[in-house]
Design an enzyme around this catalytic site. Structure first.
Site, PDB file in Angstrom:
ATOM      1  N   LYS A   1     -21.255   9.260  24.737  1.00 25.62           N
ATOM      2  CA  LYS A   1     -21.653  10.096  23.609  1.00 25.62           C
ATOM      3  C   LYS A   1     -20.472  10.391  22.681  1.00 25.62           C
ATOM      4  O   LYS A   1     -20.618  10.427  21.452  1.00 25.62           O
ATOM      5  CB  LYS A   1     -22.278  11.403  24.121  1.00 25.62           C
ATOM      6  CG  LYS A   1     -23.667  11.223  24.721  1.00 25.62           C
ATOM      7  CD  LYS A   1     -24.662  10.736  23.678  1.00 25.62           C
ATOM      8  CE  LYS A   1     -26.072  10.679  24.194  1.00 25.62           C
ATOM      9  NZ  LYS A   1     -27.036  10.220  23.171  1.00 25.62           N
TER      10      LYS A   1
ATOM     11  N   SER B   1     -24.099  15.357  23.043  1.00 24.91           N
ATOM     12  CA  SER B   1     -24.219  16.277  24.173  1.00 24.91           C
ATOM     13  C   SER B   1     -22.942  17.093  24.335  1.00 24.91           C
ATOM     14  O   SER B   1     -21.847  16.627  23.966  1.00 24.91           O
ATOM     15  CB  SER B   1     -24.481  15.474  25.455  1.00 24.91           C
ATOM     16  OG  SER B   1     -24.314  16.272  26.605  1.00 24.91           O
TER      17      SER B   1
ATOM     18  N   TYR C   1     -21.401   9.349  30.885  1.00 27.92           N
ATOM     19  CA  TYR C   1     -22.350   9.755  29.842  1.00 27.92           C
ATOM     20  C   TYR C   1     -21.636  10.478  28.705  1.00 27.92           C
ATOM     21  O   TYR C   1     -21.835  10.167  27.523  1.00 27.92           O
ATOM     22  CB  TYR C   1     -23.415  10.666  30.456  1.00 27.92           C
ATOM     23  CG  TYR C   1     -24.398  11.247  29.480  1.00 27.92           C
ATOM     24  CD1 TYR C   1     -25.428  10.478  28.952  1.00 27.92           C
ATOM     25  CD2 TYR C   1     -24.319  12.591  29.098  1.00 27.92           C
ATOM     26  CE1 TYR C   1     -26.349  11.028  28.061  1.00 27.92           C
ATOM     27  CE2 TYR C   1     -25.229  13.139  28.215  1.00 27.92           C
ATOM     28  CZ  TYR C   1     -26.240  12.355  27.702  1.00 27.92           C
ATOM     29  OH  TYR C   1     -27.141  12.908  26.820  1.00 27.92           O
TER      30      TYR C   1
END
Length: 326
Positions: free
Chosen positions: A152, A124, A148
């Site tokens: 990633k 991402s 998050y």
């Protein structure tokens, strides 16, 4: 060719499998089997020319990855993840699914003697953190400001190292925010970018939780499937040791999104957007990059839409059969 899709019941996974069913082949090889893993049952694509198996499992449980790769699929598409808003709200769950699940998969492949699949890992643009340049180039630091994004970014480092060591042939693709997502809203902090287009076109009200001046990086679900296909079939010798690539997309503000919706669908559709600020979502989005210069991905053949009007029209064509509620 046997393909394993992790997170196969999700939107991008489902569309990828449907594309395989339409094409019947990938990279010149006939697709003979697709295994779709998820925490819920993945639906089979219509009229699939290959064997389809839906597996319900949790990648964060020891031993599950070993079961999934026992038949040695040539290609693994890793889409399984807890989305951004949920990963921020539930720290333990985010790290368990997004980090532990990924590492267990990579370790299972490493210990499978003589097995070296192509692994496409979906990352991402949340791996980047402020302060930002006007356009984030390929050499920009990965210093995420969310859990998050951190999960990633760690996954990208693992992918590069395991590929360097020859355990598998990995490609990491940093997805833009995929817009317009079909279906119902999810727990992703970025969900409103789709909501303010999708719901009004369906004749429903949508809530805009951030300022009109928020700028973000977008690509359509159709482009996301194209990214996966290209990553699965490209010559990875051209990538070099930096296996994670920022995907192309289109940068625009929320105001520009709304103005484009007005151009495509009219004022009555735009009036269905209601502004209601959410400080939590506003804070998360403030830590995201807004624009990119993805020269490596473009040079390697990845493609996306050139403007936001194309993105809206893809949604109308692919999801609404060319019509919408005026």
């Amino acid at each position: 060719m046997h393909i394993l899709v992790l997170g196969g019941a999700g939107m991008v996974g489902r569309k990828f499998i449907e594309r395989l069913a339409r094409d019947g082949h990938l990279g010149g090889k006939p697709v003979t089997r697709v295994t779709a893993q998820d925490v819920v049952v993945a639906s089979p694509p219509p009229a699939a020319p290959f064997d389809f198996e839906a597996v319900v499992s949790d990648l964060s449980i020891h031993g599950e990855s070993e079961k999934l790769i026992a038949t040695r699929p040539e290609l693994i598409i890793h889409l399984a993840a807890v989305v951004s808003g949920e990963a921020e709200a539930d720290f333990d769950k985010g790290y368990r699914i997004n980090l532990d699940g990924t590492r267990y998969l990579f370790e299972a492949i490493r210990h499978a003697e003589g097995y070296k699949p192509r692994v496409v890992f979906t990352s991402s643009v949340a791996v980047f953190g402020a302060p930002f340049h006007d356009k984030i180039e390929d050499e920009f630091f990965t210093t995420p400001l969310t859990s998050y994004g951190t999960q990633k970014a760690i996954g990208e480092l693992l992918l590069c190292d395991y590929s360097r060591r020859g355990f598998f042939d990995g490609v990491g693709i940093r997805l833009p925010t995929i817009c317009v997502r079909p279906g119902k809203p999810n727990k992703a902090a970025s969900g409103f970018f789709s909501n303010i287009i999708r719901e009004p076109l369906n004749g429903e009200e949508a809530v805009l939780p951030v300022s009109d001046q928020v700028r973000h990086w977008h690509a359509s679900p159709r482009s996301a499937v194209g990214f996966l296909i290209h990553a699965a079939t490209m010559d990875t010798a051209a990538i070099g040791p930096r296996r994670a690539l920022t995907m192309p997309g289109y940068s625009c503000t929320v105001a520009e999104q709304i103005e484009t919706l007005r151009k495509v669908a009219g004022e009555n559709v735009v009036k269905r957007i209601r502004r209601e600020t959410d400080p939590v979502i506003d804070g998360i989005v403030a830590g995201w990059p807004r624009n990119f210069d993805p020269q490596r991905a473009l040079a390697l053949g990845f493609k996306a839409e050139a403007n936001f009007e194309e993105i809206i029209r893809v949604h109308i064509e692919d999801e609404l059969h060319g019509t919408f509620v005026k």
